[in-house]
Each structure stands twice: as structure tokens, then as C-alpha cells.
Design a protein around this motif. Structure first.
Motif, PDB file in Angstrom:
ATOM      1  N   GLY A 104     -14.091  -0.496   7.630  1.00 28.28           N
ATOM      2  CA  GLY A 104     -15.056  -1.578   7.542  1.00 28.28           C
ATOM      3  C   GLY A 104     -15.519  -1.770   6.115  1.00 28.28           C
ATOM      4  N   PRO A 105     -16.404  -2.728   5.876  1.00 24.99           N
ATOM      5  CA  PRO A 105     -16.835  -3.012   4.501  1.00 24.99           C
ATOM      6  C   PRO A 105     -17.727  -1.941   3.898  1.00 24.99           C
ATOM      7  CG  PRO A 105     -17.965  -4.445   6.072  1.00 24.99           C
ATOM      8  CD  PRO A 105     -16.904  -3.729   6.832  1.00 24.99           C
ATOM      9  N   TYR A 106     -18.325  -1.075   4.726  1.00 26.65           N
ATOM     10  CA  TYR A 106     -19.228  -0.053   4.182  1.00 26.65           C
ATOM     11  C   TYR A 106     -18.919   1.361   4.681  1.00 26.65           C
ATOM     12  CZ  TYR A 106     -21.754  -4.144   2.675  1.00 26.65           C
ATOM     13  OH  TYR A 106     -22.083  -5.349   2.089  1.00 26.65           O
TER      14      TYR A 106
ATOM     15  N   LEU B 299     -22.606   1.963  11.817  1.00 24.97           N
ATOM     16  CA  LEU B 299     -23.028   0.590  12.113  1.00 24.97           C
ATOM     17  C   LEU B 299     -24.498   0.532  12.506  1.00 24.97           C
ATOM     18  CD1 LEU B 299     -19.864  -0.566  14.088  1.00 24.97           C
ATOM     19  CD2 LEU B 299     -20.617  -1.428  11.861  1.00 24.97           C
ATOM     20  N   ALA B 300     -24.955   1.546  13.224  1.00 23.49           N
ATOM     21  CA  ALA B 300     -26.352   1.546  13.671  1.00 23.49           C
ATOM     22  C   ALA B 300     -27.322   1.924  12.563  1.00 23.49           C
ATOM     23  CB  ALA B 300     -26.513   2.518  14.842  1.00 23.49           C
ATOM     24  N   ARG B 301     -26.843   2.657  11.562  1.00 25.55           N
ATOM     25  CA  ARG B 301     -27.728   3.194  10.531  1.00 25.55           C
ATOM     26  C   ARG B 301     -27.430   2.584   9.167  1.00 25.55           C
ATOM     27  NH1 ARG B 301     -29.451   8.495  11.548  1.00 25.55           N
ATOM     28  NH2 ARG B 301     -30.365   8.345   9.455  1.00 25.55           N
TER      29      ARG B 301
ATOM     30  N   GLY C 194     -23.431  11.328  12.261  1.00 19.98           N
ATOM     31  CA  GLY C 194     -22.169  10.902  12.858  1.00 19.98           C
ATOM     32  C   GLY C 194     -21.299  12.081  13.253  1.00 19.98           C
ATOM     33  N   ILE C 195     -21.235  13.100  12.408  1.00 20.08           N
ATOM     34  CA  ILE C 195     -20.401  14.257  12.722  1.00 20.08           C
ATOM     35  C   ILE C 195     -21.027  15.079  13.833  1.00 20.08           C
ATOM     36  CG2 ILE C 195     -19.525  16.433  11.774  1.00 20.08           C
ATOM     37  CD1 ILE C 195     -18.882  14.943   9.225  1.00 20.08           C
TER      38      ILE C 195
ATOM     39  N   ASP D  50     -23.505   2.795   0.603  1.00 22.04           N
ATOM     40  CA  ASP D  50     -24.784   2.161   0.930  1.00 22.04           C
ATOM     41  C   ASP D  50     -25.087   0.974   0.027  1.00 22.04           C
ATOM     42  OD1 ASP D  50     -25.397   3.350  -1.473  1.00 22.04           O
ATOM     43  OD2 ASP D  50     -27.092   4.522  -0.725  1.00 22.04           O
ATOM     44  N   GLY D  51     -24.075   0.518  -0.686  1.00 27.11           N
ATOM     45  CA  GLY D  51     -24.255  -0.590  -1.617  1.00 27.11           C
ATOM     46  C   GLY D  51     -24.359  -0.148  -3.051  1.00 27.11           C
ATOM     47  N   ALA D  52     -24.627   1.144  -3.254  1.00 29.91           N
ATOM     48  CA  ALA D  52     -24.742   1.682  -4.611  1.00 29.91           C
ATOM     49  C   ALA D  52     -23.958   2.974  -4.791  1.00 29.91           C
ATOM     50  CB  ALA D  52     -26.211   1.929  -4.959  1.00 29.91           C
ATOM     51  N   ARG D  53     -23.881   3.788  -3.733  1.00 30.94           N
ATOM     52  CA  ARG D  53     -23.221   5.084  -3.809  1.00 30.94           C
ATOM     53  C   ARG D  53     -22.180   5.219  -2.709  1.00 30.94           C
ATOM     54  NH1 ARG D  53     -25.945   9.714  -2.778  1.00 30.94           N
ATOM     55  NH2 ARG D  53     -27.195   8.635  -1.214  1.00 30.94           N
ATOM     56  N   VAL D  54     -21.206   6.093  -2.951  1.00 32.19           N
ATOM     57  CA  VAL D  54     -20.209   6.445  -1.940  1.00 32.19           C
ATOM     58  C   VAL D  54     -20.283   7.952  -1.726  1.00 32.19           C
ATOM     59  CG1 VAL D  54     -17.743   6.586  -1.394  1.00 32.19           C
ATOM     60  CG2 VAL D  54     -18.661   4.528  -2.477  1.00 32.19           C
TER      61      VAL D  54
END
Length: 268
Positions: free
Chosen positions: A26-28, A58-60, A72-73, A103-107
């Protein structure tokens, strides 16, 4: 805003009767899981784990990636444990899991098992995950030269995974320093065992992520495709936010393979 622009493939290969790999892109967020176990359990383990991480992401959305991956894990482990409790023929089923969240800034990367995450930047490929295998342990301790690791007969003995055991060795979590223009590759060992890193780097030069993922899969097929083959190619882009739940690949695309503890609780 930083996000992924990616695509992937998940193929059964030339030898295995069915696909026990699962992936979601997905995109994120993106995740690859490679299941093992008899009684059709490998696909259940991988689909359950991949679905758990995807649903949590997706929920968070927007929450700190470390928290999202941790939750998630934990959900993945609960689902695999429940799947075994429902059918004891699945005892021993387990799965690798390699996931990234932006999160838009970090991976941030979370990883357990021997699927892999690579970073491709300016023509240079580097593995950013560490294999949780017996052979990697030998290499790390200096008992086996790295050049011999690919040929070792026990190279696929995995020491850590997502299984039904509530007591486990945990997973790796680390930030990934990325910049726009970088490319990430998440893959199962059906690719990395058969296609050398030098060839992977050469194939990652292809511009389009979907074409790149397909070409990587074709390279594994040309090398014999003895296992299921899954490859996700993620380009880091900086641009407007987008909406999308992504795409499920492999075993998780059939929701009958998914054990979801949250759905069980909701029915009570």
C-alpha cells in the motif's frame, strides 16, 4: 509527504503445489510473509500474519510506526496461535514476516525470519534486514565464511518466526534512513536464495515498480523457482497524501486462509 509508490508479485514457482507466501502493498505500508507447515498450514500462517499487520496499519494510520508494527505483530501471533488451537493438524505452522511502515516522514522496518528487506540507492544495493537463520548465526560468529553461506545445506533453517508459541525471541525493529528516490525491495527467500544480490541490483534499475517486480520473479523462474516467489518494489516519493488500502497478494488474497481473532471476538 513521504510515501511508497510500489507494486509486487507473488508466484507459486515451478515446484511447490500452492503458494504459501502472502504480501500486501500500500502507499504507507508493505509486508511479506513466507509460511511453513503441513496440512495446508503455511498459507494460513502467512495470510493471518500479513492480514493482521495490514489491518493494524490501516486502522492506525498516522500513529508512530513502531507502535503500529508492535501491535500488528502481536495480532499476527495471536492469529497464528488461534489457528493452531482451532485445528491441531496445524501444529508447527509458522511464518516469516518483513514489514515497513511510513508515517509520512519516517520509515520503520520490522522483521523476523529469512524473508528480506533491501535498500537500493544510486545503483547500490544493501540488505537492511538480518536473516534469523542457523547459517547467518554461523557467519556472525565467524564459524562460516559469508561466501559459503549460499551453498550451506542448512541455509534455510529459520531460528525465529511468528508461530503459536507465546514465548518467543521477538523480532527486529529499526528505523530506515530513506530519502525521495530511494527504492525498497521486500522479498521472500524464493527470490533471494536463487537470484544473487548483484543481479537483483541490476534488475532494480528498471524504472517501473510493477515491471521490476515481474522481472525479479522471472529471474527466479529462470533459476528454477524451487519455492514460492514474492517481491515488492517500493519507490520513496515525496508528494501529496493519497488514500488507498493497497493490494493483497498470494495466500492472503483468499480470506479463507485468514484467522482473525478480532472477528472471533466480534461474533461472541
Amino acid at each position: 509527504m513521504l510515501r511508497f509508490s510500489g507494486a509486487g508479485v507473488s508466484d507459486v514457482g515451478l515446484v511447490r503445489p500452492h503458494n504459501e507466501d502472502s504480501a500486501w502493498v500500500g502507499p504507507y505500508f508493505a509486508v511479506v510473509a513466507d509460511g511453513v507447515g503441513g496440512a495446508a498450514a503455511g498459507e494460513v500462517a502467512s495470510a493471518t500474519a500479513a492480514f493482521a499487520v495490514a489491518a493494524t496499519a490501516l486502522a492506525r494510520f498516522g500513529d508512530p510506526p513502531e507502535q503500529v508494527l508492535q501491535e500488528g505483530i502481536e495480532a499476527a501471533r495471536s492469529g497464528v496461535r488461534l489457528g493452531i488451537q482451532r485445528d491441531l493438524n496445524r501444529l508447527g505452522m509458522a511464518t516469516t514476516l518483513t514489514a515497513v511502515i511510513c508515517d509520512g516522514a519516517r520509515v520503520v522496518l520490522a522483521h523476523v525470519g529469512d524473508s528480506r528487506a533491501y535498500l537500493y540507492r544510486h545503483g547500490m544495493l544493501s540488505q537492511i534486514s538480518t536473516d534469523h537463520t542457523y547459517v547467518q548465526q554461523l557467519v556472525d560468529s565467524g564459524r562460516l565464511p559469508p561466501a559459503e553461506a549460499r551453498r550451506h545445506p542448512w541455509r534455510n533453517v529459520v531460528l525465529r518466526s511468528i508461530d503459536g508459541d507465546p514465548v518467543n525471541d521477538g523480532f527486529d525493529m529499526l528505523p530506515v534512513r530513506v530519502e525521495p528516490g530511494d527504492r525498497l525491495l521486500l522479498c521472500s527467500d524464493g527470490l533471494s536464495d536463487l537470484v544473487p544480490d548483484a543481479m537483483i541490483a541490476e534488475l532494480l534499475r528498471t524504472e517501473d515498480p510493477q515491471s521490476t517486480a515481474a522481472t525479479l520473479s522471472q529471474a527466479a523462474y529462470a533459476a528454477g523457482a524451487k519455492d514460492n516467489v514474492t517481491a515488492l518494489v517500493l519507490d520513496l516519493v515525496d508528494g501529496p497524501a493519497v488514500v488507498g488500502d493497497g493490494r493483497a497478494l498470494g495466500a492472503v488474497s483468499d480470506l479463507r486462509n485468514v484467522v482473525d481473532p478480532a472477528a472471533v471476538r466480534a461474533r461472541r
